[in-house]
Scaffold this motif. Sequence first.
Motif, PDB file in Angstrom:
ATOM      1  N   ALA A 162      56.027  44.750  49.128  1.00 44.34           N
ATOM      2  CA  ALA A 162      57.003  43.957  49.721  1.00 44.34           C
ATOM      3  C   ALA A 162      56.253  42.708  49.630  1.00 44.34           C
ATOM      4  N   GLY A 163      57.472  41.333  49.838  1.00 43.26           N
ATOM      5  CA  GLY A 163      57.015  40.010  49.920  1.00 43.26           C
ATOM      6  C   GLY A 163      56.394  39.350  48.859  1.00 43.26           C
ATOM      7  N   MET A 164      56.596  39.911  47.664  1.00 37.58           N
ATOM      8  CA  MET A 164      56.199  39.282  46.437  1.00 37.58           C
ATOM      9  C   MET A 164      57.479  38.158  46.071  1.00 37.58           C
ATOM     10  N   GLY A 165      57.005  37.233  45.381  1.00 33.81           N
ATOM     11  CA  GLY A 165      57.687  35.930  45.017  1.00 33.81           C
ATOM     12  C   GLY A 165      58.498  36.118  43.746  1.00 33.81           C
ATOM     13  N   ALA A 166      59.619  35.598  44.012  1.00 31.86           N
ATOM     14  CA  ALA A 166      60.705  35.793  42.919  1.00 31.86           C
ATOM     15  C   ALA A 166      60.003  35.292  41.240  1.00 31.86           C
ATOM     16  N   GLY A 167      59.978  36.215  40.236  1.00 32.84           N
ATOM     17  CA  GLY A 167      59.512  35.713  39.087  1.00 32.84           C
ATOM     18  C   GLY A 167      58.308  35.880  39.140  1.00 32.84           C
TER      19      GLY A 167
END
Length: 499
Positions: A207-212
């Motif tokens: 959870a919480g990973m940045g887009a791309g």
Amino acid sequence: MTQLHTPKASRNQETGRLSFMASVSPPRFRLRPRGGVPGATSHPVACTFSSVPAPKKTVRRSLLVTSAALSSLALTAPAALAAPSPSTSPSPSASASPSPSASASPSPSASASPSATPPANMSSVGGTRLGQPGTQVDLGSGAPVIPKDITARSWIVADAESGEVLAAHNAHWRLPPASTMKMLFADTVLPKFPRSEKHKVVPADLAGMGAGSSMVGIKEGETYTVHDLWLGVFLRSGNDAVHVLSAMNGGVDNTVKEMNEHAEELQALDTNVVTPDGYDAPRQVSSAYDLTLFARSGLQKKDFREYCSTVRAKFPGETKKGKKGKSVRESFEIQNTNRLLSGDSDVPVYQGIAGVKNGNTTNAGATFTGVAERNGRVLLVTVMNPSKDEHNEVYKETAKLFDWGFQAAGKARAVGELVPPKSAAQASAQPGANASAGQAGGGDSSTVPRTKAAAEESSGGMGIAFAITGGLLVLLAAAAFLVNRRWPLPDLVRRRPRP
């Protein structure tokens, strides 16, 4: 797991030039043995020079005896002889900028985007010239000029062993670091878990990973070893692997806190960590100087050296049902995205390269820190955000700076230094360090005999105890000075260009 082009020596017990030095990594919280993955194999790569032997055992034995004697005296000595209590200054929080008193630099901007020009006043850690904007170099007789086509906003060339900075350009400019921040993540977290430990991934881990975000391909519900996860961090710059390891380490917030604390210990005062994977975030900054400190610290750890120098490896895939109803888990190959290590169509493998880490984000542009050896000299080069918009430009400029550094070594005069960690600096600054420095440099060697003579003239036994303790402190300070004036690296894995 079968690894290809993974240095065999790097998995051995720590030997050679650093076997006597204490680690600057945070202490392990778990008292568990370290070990390799059963069945793992490796293929050694030719080295360009033999390892330097460790100091003689007699030297280490004498230091141990001296330390033991000093410890026993400390039990009976007056409180005045006790070591000073540790600093009570608070560690930087996950979102706090480095202490302004420790650096001349202004606090990081609230915006993630860097300014167009470096600030007039930057940190002077490592030397006043490193805090000045523009290129800093002191060419001696026969030293070549800096390549004119270096377009990076910030860069540094340093001797990895002596710590001398041969040249720099805006070395303390606080810029977004991208995935080069993973060097600090690894230096902070890697020592905590044995590589054979297994972890089953749950949805909260990712959870919480940045887009791309860059990914290695970790799947929920699958089990991975710590060894697998670190390969994902170093080879594919996998933010998913970083988040899983952070979850194992008490969560992202705790990991960020520990990274900031470790950066402060390393005197990397330009750095403020917000995300452990280096993903763009407001107030997340570092500098070419600090990234070089992270690499230098990490390279003293055998696992760090192995992972950052691995070209390709097999990574566990997803478990699927086989033809006969049995569960089958296949693997797939991952390759290191460090192009000086793995090569590319327009970038050959750099001779002598041995790591370390690359990165690329919208705000940071391309960033890279590399370590390479040639003719017995080990150099560290960090390049941040070249303005020239060409494929693999960050590696091309790094290679040019490596070439310059190897040609200029022994000719160009140092413009600064890579400072040791706080703990090492404090050890060398203990009482008696100045006297020991004079002895090491060929000065007056009669300090200890004079101290003993004064003790014999005193009437009380406590005077003798003071004198002996003072002499022991001088000896220990001398040892600390000799160790910390150079911070050598262990034998690295050196690579020759592919045929």
